[in-house]
Design an enzyme around this catalytic site. Structure first.
Site, PDB file in Angstrom:
ATOM      1  N   ARG A 244      -9.687  -8.221   3.600  1.00  0.00           N
ATOM      2  CA  ARG A 244      -8.563  -7.780   4.430  1.00  0.00           C
ATOM      3  C   ARG A 244      -8.582  -6.265   4.614  1.00  0.00           C
ATOM      4  O   ARG A 244      -8.408  -5.751   5.723  1.00  0.00           O
ATOM      5  CB  ARG A 244      -7.252  -8.227   3.780  1.00  0.00           C
ATOM      6  CG  ARG A 244      -5.967  -7.926   4.560  1.00  0.00           C
ATOM      7  CD  ARG A 244      -4.786  -8.500   3.774  1.00  0.00           C
ATOM      8  NE  ARG A 244      -3.501  -8.365   4.465  1.00  0.00           N
ATOM      9  CZ  ARG A 244      -2.660  -7.357   4.309  1.00  0.00           C
ATOM     10  NH1 ARG A 244      -2.971  -6.352   3.503  1.00  0.00           N
ATOM     11  NH2 ARG A 244      -1.494  -7.330   4.944  1.00  0.00           N
TER      12      ARG A 244
ATOM     13  N   SER B 258       3.757  -6.627   2.736  1.00  0.00           N
ATOM     14  CA  SER B 258       2.413  -6.620   3.316  1.00  0.00           C
ATOM     15  C   SER B 258       1.406  -7.182   2.311  1.00  0.00           C
ATOM     16  O   SER B 258       1.464  -8.356   1.977  1.00  0.00           O
ATOM     17  CB  SER B 258       2.045  -5.211   3.796  1.00  0.00           C
ATOM     18  OG  SER B 258       0.875  -5.230   4.592  1.00  0.00           O
ATOM     19  N   LEU B 259       0.483  -6.371   1.784  1.00  0.00           N
ATOM     20  CA  LEU B 259      -0.501  -6.917   0.836  1.00  0.00           C
ATOM     21  C   LEU B 259       0.195  -7.523  -0.378  1.00  0.00           C
ATOM     22  O   LEU B 259      -0.347  -8.416  -1.043  1.00  0.00           O
ATOM     23  CB  LEU B 259      -1.506  -5.854   0.405  1.00  0.00           C
ATOM     24  CG  LEU B 259      -1.133  -4.939  -0.769  1.00  0.00           C
ATOM     25  CD1 LEU B 259      -1.576  -5.524  -2.101  1.00  0.00           C
ATOM     26  CD2 LEU B 259      -1.742  -3.576  -0.595  1.00  0.00           C
TER      27      LEU B 259
ATOM     28  N   GLN C  20       0.827  -1.205   0.000  1.00  0.00           N
ATOM     29  CA  GLN C  20       0.000   0.000   0.000  1.00  0.00           C
ATOM     30  C   GLN C  20       0.861   1.254   0.000  1.00  0.00           C
ATOM     31  O   GLN C  20       1.912   1.289   0.624  1.00  0.00           O
ATOM     32  CB  GLN C  20      -0.910  -0.008   1.227  1.00  0.00           C
ATOM     33  CG  GLN C  20      -2.297   0.495   0.914  1.00  0.00           C
ATOM     34  CD  GLN C  20      -3.308   0.057   1.954  1.00  0.00           C
ATOM     35  OE1 GLN C  20      -3.338  -1.094   2.342  1.00  0.00           O
ATOM     36  NE2 GLN C  20      -4.138   0.970   2.393  1.00  0.00           N
TER      37      GLN C  20
ATOM     38  N   HIS D  47      -0.249  -3.724  11.170  1.00  0.00           N
ATOM     39  CA  HIS D  47       0.862  -4.550  11.654  1.00  0.00           C
ATOM     40  C   HIS D  47       1.215  -4.287  13.116  1.00  0.00           C
ATOM     41  O   HIS D  47       2.377  -4.123  13.476  1.00  0.00           O
ATOM     42  CB  HIS D  47       2.086  -4.390  10.741  1.00  0.00           C
ATOM     43  CG  HIS D  47       1.813  -4.813   9.332  1.00  0.00           C
ATOM     44  ND1 HIS D  47       1.583  -6.133   8.999  1.00  0.00           N
ATOM     45  CD2 HIS D  47       1.678  -4.091   8.191  1.00  0.00           C
ATOM     46  CE1 HIS D  47       1.330  -6.200   7.697  1.00  0.00           C
ATOM     47  NE2 HIS D  47       1.376  -4.978   7.188  1.00  0.00           N
TER      48      HIS D  47
ATOM     49  N   GLN E 276       0.600 -12.249   9.790  1.00  0.00           N
ATOM     50  CA  GLN E 276       1.103 -11.032   9.145  1.00  0.00           C
ATOM     51  C   GLN E 276       0.260  -9.805   9.506  1.00  0.00           C
ATOM     52  O   GLN E 276       0.777  -8.683   9.544  1.00  0.00           O
ATOM     53  CB  GLN E 276       1.109 -11.270   7.624  1.00  0.00           C
ATOM     54  CG  GLN E 276       1.753 -10.196   6.793  1.00  0.00           C
ATOM     55  CD  GLN E 276       0.910  -9.853   5.584  1.00  0.00           C
ATOM     56  OE1 GLN E 276      -0.242  -9.442   5.723  1.00  0.00           O
ATOM     57  NE2 GLN E 276       1.479 -10.018   4.414  1.00  0.00           N
TER      58      GLN E 276
END
Length: 312
Positions: free
Chosen positions: A118, A93-94, A10, A202, A251
């Protein structure tokens, strides 16, 4: 030359991303069509012609960035480059979901729906304004962990993203993160920048989102990836579908160990990374982590042509 394919997270989103790929490659256009169908809406219209504020909403940005990465991957495949030409895939991440889709572990439709879920779950886990994130520049991970611990004062404050040797992001309760930014400057950080994010990703505050994703991931098929995934929370290669499922849940609340992931790949002989999708943020981080690794960004038809030519 041993390479890894890496996939952005992101913040890389821009209006118009992937449009030229879709116009140049039918296989890339098919990715956006598949994502639109999976979500039951024309996300492609938002990506190509929409408002950046709408695209930046977590629930839109996550599937949109995956779609753009997969469009670039399909364009590479159309030119004869396979995911198995890489020794590893990894994502920030994503981007880990994009990496798994590229490696055939998840279908594009399932990945789009998972990332929509998500994004919504991460957004709703913490009321807007209650959480925050800040980038600490000029302190290493151990120093930032100490800062976060001092700043917590009974609230959540954690090192969330270990991006490169010069940048660690903290995440948690807004007041605690603001304290961390001030403490970091007192401890010698060059800068501490509050990030324009809608939720504290996170960190432990994301546990409600982790619970949602555990349920969502339990309902989809995950296959063994065609090449190993270097997982965010382990900073090492994994290939077992059940372990991948577990780590995708971890995660959500765990740290993105990007610096360690790049060092792991370098130790396994990786000398080149291709950043597949929007932007060049990961390539910049990788350069700071290990200057011996050559980075290439692959997000436009010209980029695809350039890397294909360099192969021949």
């Amino acid at each position: 030359m041993t390479r890894a394919f890496v996939f952005p997270g992101q913040g890389a989103q821009t209006i118009g991303m992937g449009k030229a790929l879709a116009e140049a490659y039918p296989a890339a256009k098919a990715v956006f069509d598949e994502v639109d169908e999976a979500l039951g809406e024309k996300l492609s219209n938002l990506i190509w012609e929409g408002d950046i504020a709408d695209l930046t909403l977590t629930q839109n940005a996550q599937p949109a960035l995956m779609a753009t990465s997969m469009a670039a991957m399909r364009a590479l495949e159309a030119e004869g480059v396979a995911v198995t030409d890489a020794a590893f895939v990894a994502g920030h991440s994503l981007g880990e979901y994009s990496a798994l889709a590229a490696a055939g572990a998840l279908s594009i439709a399932d990945t789009a729906r998972l990332l929509r879920t998500r994004g919504q779950a991460m957004q709703s886990a913490v009321p807007v304004g209650d959480g925050a994130m800040a980038a600490i520049l000029g302190l290493d991970l151990e120093a930032v962990r100490a800062v976060a611990e001092e700043a917590a004062q009974g609230e959540v404050c954690q090192a969330a993203n270990d991006n490169d040797p010069t940048q660690v992001v903290v995440s948690g309760a807004k007041a605690a993160v603001e304290r961390a930014a001030e403490i970091a400057k007192e401890k010698g950080a060059k800068r501490a920048v509050m990030l324009p994010v809608s939720a504290p990703f996170h960190c432990a505050l994301m546990q409600p989102a982790a619970d949602v994703m555990a349920e969502a991931l339990a309902a989809v098929e995950i296959k063994a990836p065609a090449v190993p995934l270097v997982a965010n929370v382990r900073a090492e290669a994994v290939g077992d579908p059940d372990l991948i499922r577990q780590l995708l849940v971890e995660q959500i609340t765990g740290s993105v160990r990007w610096r360690e992931s790049v060092l792991y790949m370098a130790a396994q002989g990786v000398t080149e990374t291709w950043e597949i999708g929007a932007g060049k943020a990961l390539s910049g981080m990788i350069r700071k982590i290990d200057r011996a690794i050559a980075g290439k960004a692959v997000g436009t038809p010209d980029d695809v042509q350039n890397v294909v030519k360099s192969e021949s």
